[in-house]
Design an enzyme around this catalytic site. Structure first.
Site, short mmCIF file in Angstrom:
data_model
loop_
_atom_site.label_atom_id
_atom_site.label_comp_id
_atom_site.label_asym_id
_atom_site.label_seq_id
_atom_site.Cartn_x
_atom_site.Cartn_y
_atom_site.Cartn_z
CG ASP A 25 2.95 47.38 -46.62
OD1 ASP A 25 3.18 48.53 -46.54
OD2 ASP A 25 1.75 46.79 -47.00
N1 URA Z 1 -0.07 48.20 -51.02
C1 URA Z 1 0.23 47.43 -49.97
O1 URA Z 1 -0.75 46.95 -49.39
N2 URA Z 1 1.29 47.19 -49.64
C2 URA Z 1 2.41 47.66 -50.30
O2 URA Z 1 3.53 47.51 -49.99
C3 URA Z 1 2.09 48.44 -51.64
C4 URA Z 1 0.74 48.55 -52.05
#
Ligand code: URA
Length: 238
Positions: A104
């Protein structure tokens, strides 16, 4: 055998036209001899090629480990946000690399970047069960019931039942918790949604490892390094 201009353009010496100019100027030597014809055929793996005295290291694939910073998207292009590819030097961008899987925008930590499509495919395939370990900070006290729920397989908001995950509590009190989460899948916002289903919020998320590779702590956020041949080998054999 490949055309000299194609080989040099592939490793970042400019467009074929720019390479032609360099070659015309006598800047390019093949096995010690000036070659002025940029359409000459060379073996990029065997011939000794130099440009302005610099040895050309030819390769087809690049493999990078980045410590992804906050605020940057894991994509090759974005209309609004800076991407992880924007953080690379031109010498790597010419290989048209892309991230293996996604983190993310606000997640930091280990992100692998390559132009090796076959390796990417292998590493993101759910069949291969590649462990990803995340360090997370949570707004509430994580407890043994959460650990058991992760082990049994959390059901996400869309009804999807996750594969069993490992939740380790490093610290937990009423101010919040520090945990390690190991999962093999990579559903959208997975770790955040797993905690959401337990009525808890992830406030900080960092990927610590991907399969056999751990985040190299000497890489500051926003920076990267090439993988060593041993690291590439370890990934190839997962
Ligand atoms: N899980 C998440 O919620 N975000 C990420 O970036 C990776 C795994």
């Amino acid at each position: 055998m490949e055309r000299l201009d194609k080989v040099l353009a592939n490793v970042g010496y400019g467009t074929r036209k720019e390479v032609k100019i360099l070659t015309k100027k006598g800047e390019v030597l093949v096995n010690g001899k000036i070659v002025k014809d940029s359409s000459a055929k060379v073996d990029p793996y065997k011939d000794d090629i130099t440009v302005s005295g610099e040895k050309v290291l030819y390769r087809e694939f690049i493999y990078l480990m980045m410590n992804k910073p906050d605020g940057v998207v894991s994509a090759t292009f974005d209309n609004y946000d800076e991407t992880v590819i924007d953080l690379l030097d031109e010498e790597y961008k010419v290989f048209e690399p892309f991230p293996i899987g996604r983190l993310d925008k606000d997640t930091v930590g280990l992100l692998l970047i390559t132009n090796d499509g076959a390796l990417n495919h292998k590493l993101i395939s759910p069949k291969n069960h590649v462990d990803k370990v995340y360090y997370a900070e949570i707004d509430k006290a994580v407890n043994e019931k959460d650990v058991a729920a992760f082990k049994n397989g959390i059901v996400l908001d869309d009804g999807y039942k996750c594969m069993p995950g490992k939740l380790e509590i490093l610290k937990a009190d009423e101010d919040g918790s520090e945990v390690l989460v190991t999962i093999q899948e990579g559903k959208f916002h997975q770790v955040k949604r797993m905690f959401k289903s337990r009525d808890k919020e992830v406030v900080y998320l960092r990927r610590e490892s991907f399969g056999p590779l751990k985040l190299d702590e000497s890489i500051d956020e926003g920076f990267f390094r090439e993988l060593t041949p041993e690291e590439v080998e370890a990934l190839q054999s997962v």
